[in-house]
Design a protein around this motif. Structure first.
Motif, PDB file in Angstrom:
ATOM      1  N   GLY A 224      58.771 113.125   8.364  1.00  0.00           N
ATOM      2  CA  GLY A 224      59.655 114.022   9.085  1.00  0.00           C
ATOM      3  C   GLY A 224      59.077 114.629  10.338  1.00  0.00           C
ATOM      4  N   LEU A 225      58.007 114.012  10.894  1.00  0.00           N
ATOM      5  CA  LEU A 225      57.351 114.558  12.078  1.00  0.00           C
ATOM      6  C   LEU A 225      57.182 113.497  13.155  1.00  0.00           C
ATOM      7  N   ALA A 226      57.296 113.930  14.408  1.00  0.00           N
ATOM      8  CA  ALA A 226      57.012 113.073  15.555  1.00  0.00           C
ATOM      9  C   ALA A 226      55.889 113.715  16.359  1.00  0.00           C
ATOM     10  N   THR A 227      55.141 112.889  17.084  1.00  0.00           N
ATOM     11  CA  THR A 227      54.021 113.364  17.897  1.00  0.00           C
ATOM     12  C   THR A 227      54.065 112.694  19.254  1.00  0.00           C
ATOM     13  N   GLY A 228      53.843 113.466  20.300  1.00  0.00           N
ATOM     14  CA  GLY A 228      53.835 112.891  21.641  1.00  0.00           C
ATOM     15  C   GLY A 228      53.144 113.804  22.632  1.00  0.00           C
ATOM     16  N   HIS A 229      53.062 113.360  23.868  1.00  0.00           N
ATOM     17  CA  HIS A 229      52.426 114.156  24.917  1.00  0.00           C
ATOM     18  C   HIS A 229      53.406 115.183  25.482  1.00  0.00           C
ATOM     19  N   LEU A 230      52.904 116.405  25.672  1.00  0.00           N
ATOM     20  CA  LEU A 230      53.696 117.485  26.252  1.00  0.00           C
ATOM     21  C   LEU A 230      53.366 117.711  27.719  1.00  0.00           C
ATOM     22  N   ALA A 231      52.105 117.494  28.103  1.00  0.00           N
ATOM     23  CA  ALA A 231      51.677 117.758  29.481  1.00  0.00           C
ATOM     24  C   ALA A 231      50.431 116.936  29.783  1.00  0.00           C
ATOM     25  N   PHE A 232      50.201 116.721  31.084  1.00  0.00           N
ATOM     26  CA  PHE A 232      49.089 115.883  31.523  1.00  0.00           C
ATOM     27  C   PHE A 232      48.529 116.457  32.819  1.00  0.00           C
ATOM     28  N   ALA A 233      47.227 116.789  32.825  1.00  0.00           N
ATOM     29  CA  ALA A 233      46.575 117.381  33.991  1.00  0.00           C
ATOM     30  C   ALA A 233      45.597 116.389  34.603  1.00  0.00           C
ATOM     31  N   GLU A 234      45.643 116.292  35.924  1.00  0.00           N
ATOM     32  CA  GLU A 234      44.746 115.389  36.635  1.00  0.00           C
ATOM     33  C   GLU A 234      44.397 115.965  38.002  1.00  0.00           C
ATOM     34  N   GLU A 235      43.470 115.315  38.662  1.00  0.00           N
ATOM     35  CA  GLU A 235      43.055 115.681  40.010  1.00  0.00           C
ATOM     36  C   GLU A 235      44.260 115.672  40.952  1.00  0.00           C
ATOM     37  N   PHE A 236      44.376 116.721  41.782  1.00  0.00           N
ATOM     38  CA  PHE A 236      45.413 116.765  42.810  1.00  0.00           C
ATOM     39  C   PHE A 236      44.786 116.456  44.158  1.00  0.00           C
ATOM     40  N   LEU A 237      45.450 115.615  44.908  1.00  0.00           N
ATOM     41  CA  LEU A 237      44.933 115.177  46.208  1.00  0.00           C
ATOM     42  C   LEU A 237      45.815 115.753  47.307  1.00  0.00           C
ATOM     43  N   PRO A 238      45.455 116.932  47.833  1.00  0.00           N
ATOM     44  CA  PRO A 238      46.325 117.602  48.805  1.00  0.00           C
ATOM     45  C   PRO A 238      46.171 117.027  50.214  1.00  0.00           C
ATOM     46  N   GLY A 239      47.180 117.258  51.015  1.00  0.00           N
ATOM     47  CA  GLY A 239      47.095 116.905  52.428  1.00  0.00           C
ATOM     48  C   GLY A 239      47.069 115.424  52.719  1.00  0.00           C
ATOM     49  N   VAL A 240      47.552 114.602  51.779  1.00  0.00           N
ATOM     50  CA  VAL A 240      47.582 113.154  52.009  1.00  0.00           C
ATOM     51  C   VAL A 240      49.026 112.681  51.944  1.00  0.00           C
ATOM     52  N   GLN A 241      49.276 111.506  52.488  1.00  0.00           N
ATOM     53  CA  GLN A 241      50.617 110.946  52.505  1.00  0.00           C
ATOM     54  C   GLN A 241      50.701 109.745  51.572  1.00  0.00           C
ATOM     55  N   ASP A 242      51.925 109.506  51.086  1.00  0.00           N
ATOM     56  CA  ASP A 242      52.090 108.309  50.266  1.00  0.00           C
ATOM     57  C   ASP A 242      52.249 107.088  51.167  1.00  0.00           C
ATOM     58  N   ALA A 243      52.068 105.923  50.572  1.00  0.00           N
ATOM     59  CA  ALA A 243      52.066 104.680  51.335  1.00  0.00           C
ATOM     60  C   ALA A 243      53.415 104.405  51.986  1.00  0.00           C
ATOM     61  N   TRP A 244      54.500 104.893  51.396  1.00  0.00           N
ATOM     62  CA  TRP A 244      55.816 104.708  51.999  1.00  0.00           C
ATOM     63  C   TRP A 244      55.873 105.350  53.389  1.00  0.00           C
ATOM     64  N   ARG A 245      55.437 106.602  53.490  1.00  0.00           N
ATOM     65  CA  ARG A 245      55.471 107.290  54.777  1.00  0.00           C
ATOM     66  C   ARG A 245      54.511 106.645  55.768  1.00  0.00           C
ATOM     67  N   VAL A 246      53.342 106.252  55.290  1.00  0.00           N
ATOM     68  CA  VAL A 246      52.360 105.618  56.174  1.00  0.00           C
ATOM     69  C   VAL A 246      52.902 104.288  56.702  1.00  0.00           C
ATOM     70  N   ALA A 247      53.474 103.480  55.804  1.00  0.00           N
ATOM     71  CA  ALA A 247      54.007 102.181  56.208  1.00  0.00           C
ATOM     72  C   ALA A 247      55.223 102.335  57.114  1.00  0.00           C
ATOM     73  N   LEU A 248      56.099 103.282  56.802  1.00  0.00           N
ATOM     74  CA  LEU A 248      57.299 103.481  57.605  1.00  0.00           C
ATOM     75  C   LEU A 248      56.948 103.894  59.034  1.00  0.00           C
ATOM     76  N   ARG A 249      55.968 104.768  59.160  1.00  0.00           N
ATOM     77  CA  ARG A 249      55.537 105.189  60.502  1.00  0.00           C
ATOM     78  C   ARG A 249      54.936 104.012  61.259  1.00  0.00           C
ATOM     79  N   ALA A 250      54.118 103.205  60.577  1.00  0.00           N
ATOM     80  CA  ALA A 250      53.507 102.046  61.232  1.00  0.00           C
ATOM     81  C   ALA A 250      54.571 101.060  61.709  1.00  0.00           C
ATOM     82  N   ALA A 251      55.558 100.805  60.871  1.00  0.00           N
ATOM     83  CA  ALA A 251      56.631  99.881  61.253  1.00  0.00           C
ATOM     84  C   ALA A 251      57.440 100.437  62.411  1.00  0.00           C
TER      85      ALA A 251
END
Length: 471
Positions: A224-251
């Motif tokens: 009668g029980l289920a188990t799963g992940h509630l939250a996940f913490a990782e390194e945050f990389l501020p001040g960077v852009q995703d590849a979509w924005r980088v590629a779109l600007r280049a194009a």
């Protein structure tokens, strides 16, 4: 205040159905509060003055979905907390201000401390049954919370960004903690895959801080029980852009993007190689191929039912699927599952860093946790380059960057082949089938949300069918 027999007050039900992460829009909800846990207020600004409870709320409407809803209660308003205000209740004792937990520093601090201190909390309504347990990785050692804020723009989860300090008052690295709103029994792929990459020493994903697992009642599960992940913490990389924005600007400015595209292919191959080593993989069997191709056929029929103009491809796609089924296939392994330019960050001095390993949001979590064909990820990135060209053509009528996109696609494949040692072009018929499968998904999305963009996946399907049936 009215409270339903299921324990959900009217104000909370009204608030939940307006949230971006609520998946039941257009249906009448049938909510039930099935449990949860309380957290201690340990934040410096309000220590012990805020009531914090995490509610687990099951929506029985249509396909049942379990939501994680942390709430805080304050007697005085939270300064600057208007965007997180759920309700203000007034009674003879005064006012109670109720906030969505991630927007309240008291909850945000308690959540990260639960992970960093590796503590356990119990559900007070179930005679002390374990409700949540934190787990810290070495990169999270010695971190303390300075401040927190909610990252905007997310659809299915809520992410909290923390400024941290190392014990001893040294500056700490920023942390991002993803609160999973819709909960599932079993491990979340984002946690499993990111942790597997980090444990193997790979730097293609952010460094892991830790995670929070939970336990809740589920009559359909053993005991009668289920188990799963509630939250996940990782390194945050501020001040960077995703590849979509980088590629779109280049194009947009006509900048050559083949070198970054090749590097992205190498990063993708490194991701796949590490995951294949760190997690189970196996040879693809004839039965696997039959099932995957059958799923592609079913998705086409569902897409054609929703976008009738796609029906013209039915006959040609039969040949595409036959060719794919009779071609060689690479092994099955764990993959990203929802791979595109928006899932990759351009980090100075580090290169491309891959995010969000939860997989395709519309696929059941059980499917996302199974080994899959790495060509699915390759196809997703190829489609993303095509979308850069398509978006520019729509925003700048008469202009074409098709050759730019084709060059990026070739460079991406070259980088992938070199780093992986696997010539994906030898699986061209299979790769084309996966890319068409992705384009069909895109066509349904565009028809529903951006009809003017439907030409992008339609043109791609036409081009891919022509190549697949003429080769």
């Amino acid at each position: 205040m009215e409270v339903h027999v299921n324990g959900i007050p009217d104000y909370l039900e009204a608030w939940i159905v307006t949230q971006r992460w609520y998946a039941g829009k257009g249906r009448a909800p049938r909510f039930e509060d099935i449990g949860g846990f309380e957290l201690e207020d340990v934040s410096d600004g309000s220590h012990g003055q805020v009531s914090i409870r995490v509610h687990l709320i099951l929506d029985h409407a249509a396909n049942p979905v379990l939501y994680q809803v942390p709430l805080t209660e304050r007697r005085t308003p939270l300064p600057g907390g208007e965007s997180g205000l759920v309700a203000t209740l007034v009674d003879e004792s005064g006012s109670t201000h109720i906030y969505d937990g991630p927007f309240d520093p008291a909850y945000a601090t308690a959540l990260l401390r639960l992970i960093l201190d590796e503590r356990e909390v119990q559900d007070p309504r179930t005679s002390g049954r374990l409700a949540a347990r934190g787990h810290r990785y070495p990169y999270g050692d010695g971190l303390g919370v300075v401040s927190s804020r909610v990252l905007g723009g997310e659809q299915s989860n809520t992410s909290i960004v923390y400024e941290t300090v190392l014990r001893g008052d040294g500056p700490g690295s920023p942390v991002i903690c993803k609160l999973f709103r819709a909960l599932h029994d079993g491990d979340n792929p984002d946690v499993v895959l990111t942790e597997a990459l980090g444990t193997a020493g790979s730097t293609v994903a952010p460094r892991v801080i830790g995670h929070l697992t939970g336990q809740w009642r589920d009559s359909g599960k053993p005991h009668g029980l289920a188990t799963g992940h509630l939250a996940f913490a990782e390194e945050f990389l501020p001040g960077v852009q995703d590849a979509w924005r980088v590629a779109l600007r280049a194009a947009d400015v006509g900048e050559d993007f083949t070198a970054p595209s090749r590097a992205l292919g190498e990063t993708t191959a490194e991701m796949h190689r590490t995951l294949a080593t760190a997690l189970p993989s196996r040879a693809t069997t004839p039965a696997d191929i039959v099932q995957i191709v059958s799923n592609m056929r079913e998705r086409f029929e569902m897409a054609a039912a929703q976008v009738p103009s796609l029906a013209v491809y039915r006959e040609a796609l039969r040949e595409v699927y036959v060719r794919a089924a009779s071609s060689p296939w690479p092994p099955l392994q764990r993959i990203h599952g929802d791979f595109h330019l928006g899932q990759v960050l351009a980090v100075p001095g580090r290169g491309w860093v891959v995010l969000d390993f939860e997989g395709e949001p519309l696929r059941p979590m059980t499917e996302r946790s199974l080994p899959d064909i790495p060509l699915r990820d390759v196809a997703g990135m190829l489609r993303s380059f095509d979308y850069v060209a398509g978006s520019i053509a729509l925003s700048q009528p008469g202009r074409s960057v098709t050759e730019w996109a084709l060059a990026c696609r070739r460079a991406f494949l070259d980088g992938y082949i070199e780093r992986s040692g696997r010539d994906v072009r030898a699986h061209r018929a299979v790769l084309d089938a996966f890319e068409i499968d992705k384009a069909l998904y895109e066509a349904v999305y565009e028809a529903r949300n951006r009809p003017a963009w439907l030409s992008i996946p339609r043109d791609a399907i036409t081009r891919l069918i022509e190549r697949a049936t003429q080769s």
